[in-house]
Structure formats: structure tokens, C-alpha cells
Scaffold this active site. Sequence first.
Site, PDB file in Angstrom:
ATOM      1  N   TYR A  73       0.828  -1.210   0.000  1.00 19.65           N
ATOM      2  CA  TYR A  73       0.000   0.000   0.000  1.00 19.65           C
ATOM      3  C   TYR A  73       0.867   1.267   0.000  1.00 19.65           C
ATOM      4  CZ  TYR A  73      -4.326  -2.550   0.273  1.00 19.65           C
ATOM      5  OH  TYR A  73      -5.385  -3.359  -0.060  1.00 19.65           O
ATOM      6  N   GLN A 107     -15.174   2.782  -6.941  1.00 19.22           N
ATOM      7  CA  GLN A 107     -14.528   1.662  -6.253  1.00 19.22           C
ATOM      8  C   GLN A 107     -13.060   1.995  -6.013  1.00 19.22           C
ATOM      9  OE1 GLN A 107     -15.984  -2.414  -7.950  1.00 19.22           O
ATOM     10  NE2 GLN A 107     -15.996  -0.945  -9.642  1.00 19.22           N
ATOM     11  N   ASN A 108     -12.605   3.074  -6.611  1.00 23.52           N
ATOM     12  CA  ASN A 108     -11.185   3.407  -6.573  1.00 23.52           C
ATOM     13  C   ASN A 108     -10.801   4.098  -5.273  1.00 23.52           C
ATOM     14  OD1 ASN A 108     -11.207   2.386  -9.134  1.00 23.52           O
ATOM     15  ND2 ASN A 108     -11.250   4.375 -10.153  1.00 23.52           N
ATOM     16  N   VAL A 109      -9.546   3.943  -4.924  1.00 25.30           N
ATOM     17  CA  VAL A 109      -9.035   4.496  -3.658  1.00 25.30           C
ATOM     18  C   VAL A 109      -7.932   5.533  -3.916  1.00 25.30           C
ATOM     19  CG1 VAL A 109      -9.587   2.370  -2.404  1.00 25.30           C
ATOM     20  CG2 VAL A 109      -7.326   2.615  -3.433  1.00 25.30           C
ATOM     21  N   HIS A 125     -14.951   1.861  -1.471  1.00 23.57           N
ATOM     22  CA  HIS A 125     -13.883   1.027  -0.910  1.00 23.57           C
ATOM     23  C   HIS A 125     -12.858   1.838  -0.125  1.00 23.57           C
ATOM     24  CE1 HIS A 125     -14.827  -1.923  -4.435  1.00 23.57           C
ATOM     25  NE2 HIS A 125     -15.691  -2.025  -3.443  1.00 23.57           N
ATOM     26  N   CYS A 155      -0.346   2.901  16.444  1.00 18.98           N
ATOM     27  CA  CYS A 155      -1.298   3.964  16.792  1.00 18.98           C
ATOM     28  C   CYS A 155      -0.879   4.589  18.128  1.00 18.98           C
ATOM     29  CB  CYS A 155      -2.702   3.359  16.911  1.00 18.98           C
ATOM     30  SG  CYS A 155      -3.923   4.507  17.565  1.00 18.98           S
ATOM     31  N   GLY A 195     -15.132   1.591 -16.596  1.00 13.99           N
ATOM     32  CA  GLY A 195     -13.816   1.072 -16.222  1.00 13.99           C
ATOM     33  C   GLY A 195     -13.819   0.085 -15.096  1.00 13.99           C
ATOM     34  N   PRO A 222     -13.042  -0.713 -22.700  1.00 20.83           N
ATOM     35  CA  PRO A 222     -12.484  -1.230 -23.958  1.00 20.83           C
ATOM     36  C   PRO A 222     -12.714  -2.729 -24.137  1.00 20.83           C
ATOM     37  CG  PRO A 222     -10.717  -0.668 -22.414  1.00 20.83           C
ATOM     38  CD  PRO A 222     -12.000  -0.258 -21.787  1.00 20.83           C
ATOM     39  N   ALA A 238     -11.997   5.137 -21.288  1.00 22.94           N
ATOM     40  CA  ALA A 238     -12.792   6.193 -20.646  1.00 22.94           C
ATOM     41  C   ALA A 238     -12.251   7.586 -20.966  1.00 22.94           C
ATOM     42  CB  ALA A 238     -12.769   5.977 -19.135  1.00 22.94           C
TER      43      ALA A 238
HETATM   44  C1  BV8 Z   1     -18.420  -7.428   1.309  1.00 28.09           C
HETATM   45  C2  BV8 Z   1      -9.885  -1.598  -1.827  1.00 28.09           C
HETATM   46  C3  BV8 Z   1     -19.967  -8.119   2.939  1.00 28.09           C
HETATM   47  C4  BV8 Z   1      -8.606  -2.299  -1.500  1.00 28.09           C
HETATM   48  C5  BV8 Z   1     -11.251  -3.259  -3.009  1.00 28.09           C
HETATM   49  C6  BV8 Z   1     -16.140 -14.508   0.698  1.00 28.09           C
HETATM   50  C7  BV8 Z   1     -15.967 -13.867   1.927  1.00 28.09           C
HETATM   51  C8  BV8 Z   1     -16.231 -12.524   2.092  1.00 28.09           C
HETATM   52  C9  BV8 Z   1     -16.690 -11.781   1.025  1.00 28.09           C
HETATM   53  C10 BV8 Z   1     -16.836 -12.433  -0.178  1.00 28.09           C
HETATM   54  C11 BV8 Z   1     -16.593 -13.772  -0.366  1.00 28.09           C
HETATM   55  N1  BV8 Z   1     -16.849 -14.081  -1.671  1.00 28.09           N
HETATM   56  C12 BV8 Z   1     -17.250 -12.972  -2.325  1.00 28.09           C
HETATM   57  C13 BV8 Z   1     -17.250 -11.983  -1.428  1.00 28.09           C
HETATM   58  C14 BV8 Z   1     -17.593 -10.658  -1.680  1.00 28.09           C
HETATM   59  C15 BV8 Z   1     -16.298  -9.910  -2.053  1.00 28.09           C
HETATM   60  C16 BV8 Z   1     -16.095 -10.058  -3.537  1.00 28.09           C
HETATM   61  O1  BV8 Z   1     -16.819  -9.474  -4.301  1.00 28.09           O
HETATM   62  N2  BV8 Z   1     -15.109 -10.874  -3.931  1.00 28.09           N
HETATM   63  C17 BV8 Z   1     -14.898 -11.090  -5.366  1.00 28.09           C
HETATM   64  C18 BV8 Z   1     -13.421 -11.097  -5.668  1.00 28.09           C
HETATM   65  C19 BV8 Z   1     -15.579 -12.374  -5.747  1.00 28.09           C
HETATM   66  N3  BV8 Z   1     -16.568  -8.533  -1.695  1.00 28.09           N
HETATM   67  C20 BV8 Z   1     -16.191  -8.087  -0.496  1.00 28.09           C
HETATM   68  O2  BV8 Z   1     -15.545  -8.731   0.310  1.00 28.09           O
HETATM   69  C21 BV8 Z   1     -16.682  -6.704  -0.182  1.00 28.09           C
HETATM   70  N4  BV8 Z   1     -17.321  -6.719   1.112  1.00 28.09           N
HETATM   71  O3  BV8 Z   1     -18.935  -8.137   0.478  1.00 28.09           O
HETATM   72  O4  BV8 Z   1     -18.908  -7.280   2.587  1.00 28.09           O
HETATM   73  C22 BV8 Z   1     -19.381  -9.370   3.515  1.00 28.09           C
HETATM   74  C23 BV8 Z   1     -18.450  -9.269   4.528  1.00 28.09           C
HETATM   75  C24 BV8 Z   1     -17.969 -10.439   5.111  1.00 28.09           C
HETATM   76  C25 BV8 Z   1     -18.406 -11.682   4.644  1.00 28.09           C
HETATM   77  C26 BV8 Z   1     -19.305 -11.747   3.568  1.00 28.09           C
HETATM   78  C27 BV8 Z   1     -19.797 -10.584   3.009  1.00 28.09           C
HETATM   79  C28 BV8 Z   1     -15.512  -5.739  -0.121  1.00 28.09           C
HETATM   80  C29 BV8 Z   1     -14.931  -5.588  -1.490  1.00 28.09           C
HETATM   81  C30 BV8 Z   1     -13.941  -4.425  -1.489  1.00 28.09           C
HETATM   82  C31 BV8 Z   1     -12.551  -4.936  -1.800  1.00 28.09           C
HETATM   83  N5  BV8 Z   1     -11.630  -3.789  -1.894  1.00 28.09           N
HETATM   84  N6  BV8 Z   1     -10.456  -2.172  -3.048  1.00 28.09           N
HETATM   85  C32 BV8 Z   1      -7.526  -1.986  -2.491  1.00 28.09           C
HETATM   86  O5  BV8 Z   1      -7.733  -1.210  -3.427  1.00 28.09           O
HETATM   87  O6  BV8 Z   1      -6.429  -2.552  -2.288  1.00 28.09           O
HETATM   88  S1  BV8 Z   1     -11.806  -3.914  -4.459  1.00 28.09           S
HETATM   89  C33 BV8 Z   1     -10.727  -3.596  -5.725  1.00 28.09           C
HETATM   90  O7  BV8 Z   1     -11.321  -4.216  -6.871  1.00 28.09           O
HETATM   91  C34 BV8 Z   1     -10.533  -2.159  -6.150  1.00 28.09           C
HETATM   92  O8  BV8 Z   1     -11.306  -1.234  -5.428  1.00 28.09           O
HETATM   93  C35 BV8 Z   1     -11.047  -2.170  -7.605  1.00 28.09           C
HETATM   94  O9  BV8 Z   1     -11.528  -0.971  -8.026  1.00 28.09           O
HETATM   95  C36 BV8 Z   1     -12.091  -3.184  -7.435  1.00 28.09           C
HETATM   96  C37 BV8 Z   1     -12.849  -3.705  -8.556  1.00 28.09           C
HETATM   97  O10 BV8 Z   1     -12.035  -3.975  -9.606  1.00 28.09           O
HETATM   98  P1  BV8 Z   1     -12.175  -3.022 -10.894  1.00 28.09           P
HETATM   99  O11 BV8 Z   1     -12.250  -1.614 -10.442  1.00 28.09           O
HETATM  100  O12 BV8 Z   1     -13.263  -3.517 -11.735  1.00 28.09           O
HETATM  101  O13 BV8 Z   1     -10.782  -3.237 -11.508  1.00 28.09           O
HETATM  102  P2  BV8 Z   1     -10.342  -4.441 -12.439  1.00 28.09           P
HETATM  103  O14 BV8 Z   1      -8.856  -4.399 -12.498  1.00 28.09           O
HETATM  104  O15 BV8 Z   1     -11.027  -5.695 -12.034  1.00 28.09           O
HETATM  105  O16 BV8 Z   1     -10.941  -4.076 -13.879  1.00 28.09           O
HETATM  106  C38 BV8 Z   1     -10.500  -2.922 -14.558  1.00 28.09           C
HETATM  107  C39 BV8 Z   1     -11.453  -2.698 -15.713  1.00 28.09           C
HETATM  108  O17 BV8 Z   1     -11.045  -1.511 -16.384  1.00 28.09           O
HETATM  109  C40 BV8 Z   1     -11.433  -3.811 -16.751  1.00 28.09           C
HETATM  110  O18 BV8 Z   1     -12.771  -4.115 -17.115  1.00 28.09           O
HETATM  111  C41 BV8 Z   1     -10.696  -3.173 -17.932  1.00 28.09           C
HETATM  112  O19 BV8 Z   1     -11.175  -3.661 -19.173  1.00 28.09           O
HETATM  113  C42 BV8 Z   1     -11.084  -1.735 -17.768  1.00 28.09           C
HETATM  114  N7  BV8 Z   1     -10.173  -0.756 -18.379  1.00 28.09           N
HETATM  115  C43 BV8 Z   1      -8.841  -0.862 -18.593  1.00 28.09           C
HETATM  116  N8  BV8 Z   1      -8.393   0.286 -19.158  1.00 28.09           N
HETATM  117  C44 BV8 Z   1      -9.462   1.117 -19.292  1.00 28.09           C
HETATM  118  C45 BV8 Z   1     -10.595   0.455 -18.794  1.00 28.09           C
HETATM  119  N9  BV8 Z   1     -11.819   1.009 -18.779  1.00 28.09           N
HETATM  120  C46 BV8 Z   1     -11.939   2.253 -19.293  1.00 28.09           C
HETATM  121  N10 BV8 Z   1     -10.896   2.963 -19.786  1.00 28.09           N
HETATM  122  C47 BV8 Z   1      -9.657   2.420 -19.805  1.00 28.09           C
HETATM  123  N11 BV8 Z   1      -8.624   3.128 -20.307  1.00 28.09           N
END
Ligand code: BV8
Length: 252
Positions: A73, A107-109, A125, A155, A195, A222, A238
Site C-alpha cells: 500500500y 470503487q477506486n481508492v 472502498h 497507533c 472502467g 475497452p 474512458a
Molecule cells: C463485502 C480496496 C460483505 C482495496 C477493493 C467470501 C468472503 C467474504 C466476502 C466475499 C466472499 N466471496 C465474495 C465476497 C464478496 C467480495 C467479492 O466481491 N469478492 C470477489 C473477488 C468475488 N466482496 C467483499 O468482500 C466486499 N465486502 O462483500 O462485505 C461481507 C463481509 C464479510 C463476509 C461476507 C460478506 C468488499 C470488497 C472491497 C474490496 N476492496 N479495493 C484496495 O484497493 O487494495 S476492491 C478492488 O477491486 C478495487 O477497489 C477495484 O476498483 C475493485 C474492482 O475492480 P475493478 O475496479 O473492476 O478493476 P479491475 O482491475 O477488475 O478491472 C479494470 C477494468 O477496467 C477492466 O474491465 C478493464 O477492461 C477496464 N479498463 C482498462 N483500461 C481502461 C478500462 N476502462 C476504461 N478505460 C480504460 N482506459
Amino acid sequence: MIILATDNQIQKVADQLCIAKSVAVLTGAGVSAESGIPTFRDSLTGLWSNFNAEELATPMAFRKNPELVWQWYYSRRIKNSSCKPNFGHLALAKMESKIDDFSLITQNVDGLHQAAGSKNIIELHGSLQNFICFDNHHHIENHIVDSSPEKPPYCSICGSLARPGVVWFGEVLPELAIRSSMEALEKANIFLVVGTSGQVQPAASFGLIAQKNGATVVVINPDESARIENAIFLQGPAGEILPKLVSLTWPT
Ligand code: BV8
């Protein structure tokens, strides 16, 4: 990257956008790609190339190896600080200035929407601009964070380790962020999904929720795989699609 969506396709969205009373936007890592910030699922580079972001972005990973997660981080925070908003971020800030009821859910940080001048931002997030302590979420001053690149400082109030103020996998999202997002999705006439790969819940369900509430959903990406069923798809980066959409909607 080139724009694949035709002017005619973008114009059709502009025709709806210029009469929309309420607009909501969801952004993911892709909106910051043209600012030089690797997307979340891009293979992690350099030192991080043998790690999986989803495995590092968890409380368990931090407990198991606080130094490793902290350094990841810390390196992202340094990287983000040298990146600037791109034309996509700026176009969203201009769109907000033109529409009375506008919500930007991200979703971005990385803080780039704030840097671009967007105002009504919902950070689903959390943010890498904010650090807290692991046990009690006490705020940790940035100068203390910046002075400790190798390992998390303690802390000063409760002695637990500092951590980034982001939401990790397995952690619940901020209640206010969820409530504000649902309010925005209830009233939006148009919902832009920009995105994001649509892999992470609950954000990945927002498009369906918006559709059920009667919104026109528009995906800007894209990559074809980001398409949402029954949604308009504007294929392209975007940083090129959004400025074109804004200039076609508000030509002056
Ligand atoms: C929750 C912060 C309730 C950190 C992030 C088992 C146990 C617990 C939970 C789960 C579980 N199974 C599933 C879950 C739910 C889980 C989840 O969804 N998991 C997934 C992987 C299956 N979610 C959670 O845990 C969430 N909390 O559900 O709470 C709960 C609680 C306990 C128990 C049960 C339920 C919390 C999720 C938050 C995670 N933190 N970020 C950090 O940044 O380090 S998420 C992280 O992924 C980022 O924020 C990021 O933004 C986000 C999503 O990804 P994308 O933004 O989509 O990025 P990605 O790289 O995937 O894609 C990029 C896209 O851009 C592509 O489509 C690409 O084509 C496109 N692109 C590329 N270039 C361009 C473009 N688009 C436009 N223009 C361009 N030029």
C-alpha cells in the site's frame, strides 16, 4: 487505444444525457488506467508480480504479514501521488457541473476524482489518502505514515498497527456509502458504469439494481467482457469516450 464506439452510438447516449434529471456513475480501476495507475487485476508488477491483489487486500493477509501488505500500500500511495487525473476524470467533473442531481460512486481508492474537481463522490472502498489503526480505526497522521515505508507504525492512542483506510475483501462497506449509492440508483435516469470488470460485490450488482429502477445503463470499457445484459455498450477507453460524450451532450 482507439475509440471503437461510433459517434452515432455515443450521440444516442448524449441525446438521453442532455434531458436526464438524475445521473449516477460507477467507476472502477479502468478510469485511472490512463493516469498510469495499473488496474486492480492487471498482473502486479515488479516486486508484487508473484502476488495476487485479492490475496493481499484482506485483513488476514495483513495479520499474517503486516510488513508485506504495508509495503504494497505504501508503494501504491507513492505511485498515486505522482499520477494526475486524466481526461476521463475531468469529463466526469464537467458532467457533474451540468447536471443538478449527479452522484459519482467509485470503487477506486486513488483520490483522482477529487483531484479532477468532482464533488459528490461516494468512495465505496475507502481511500488511500486515509490511514487508520487496525483495532479501533483511530486516524493515523499522514506524516507518521510517510515516515515509515518499511513497516506499519503503531497507533499513538491504542498501540495497534496502522493500516490503509480502504475496505478489504471480507470487510463490510461503509454504511453511508451503501445507503447513498442505493439512493442514487433509485432515482437515476441514466447509470454509467465506467472502467470496471464487474467482479467485486456489491458494486458489481449496481447495474442490475439501476435497471430494475428503470435507469438506462451505459457501460464504458475497452473490453467486451465488461458488457452488462440489456445495457448500452460504448467500447473504448474512458479517457476518450467520456470527453466525447460530454462534448456531444453539451456542445457549447
Ligand atoms: C463485502 C480496496 C460483505 C482495496 C477493493 C467470501 C468472503 C467474504 C466476502 C466475499 C466472499 N466471496 C465474495 C465476497 C464478496 C467480495 C467479492 O466481491 N469478492 C470477489 C473477488 C468475488 N466482496 C467483499 O468482500 C466486499 N465486502 O462483500 O462485505 C461481507 C463481509 C464479510 C463476509 C461476507 C460478506 C468488499 C470488497 C472491497 C474490496 N476492496 N479495493 C484496495 O484497493 O487494495 S476492491 C478492488 O477491486 C478495487 O477497489 C477495484 O476498483 C475493485 C474492482 O475492480 P475493478 O475496479 O473492476 O478493476 P479491475 O482491475 O477488475 O478491472 C479494470 C477494468 O477496467 C477492466 O474491465 C478493464 O477492461 C477496464 N479498463 C482498462 N483500461 C481502461 C478500462 N476502462 C476504461 N478505460 C480504460 N482506459
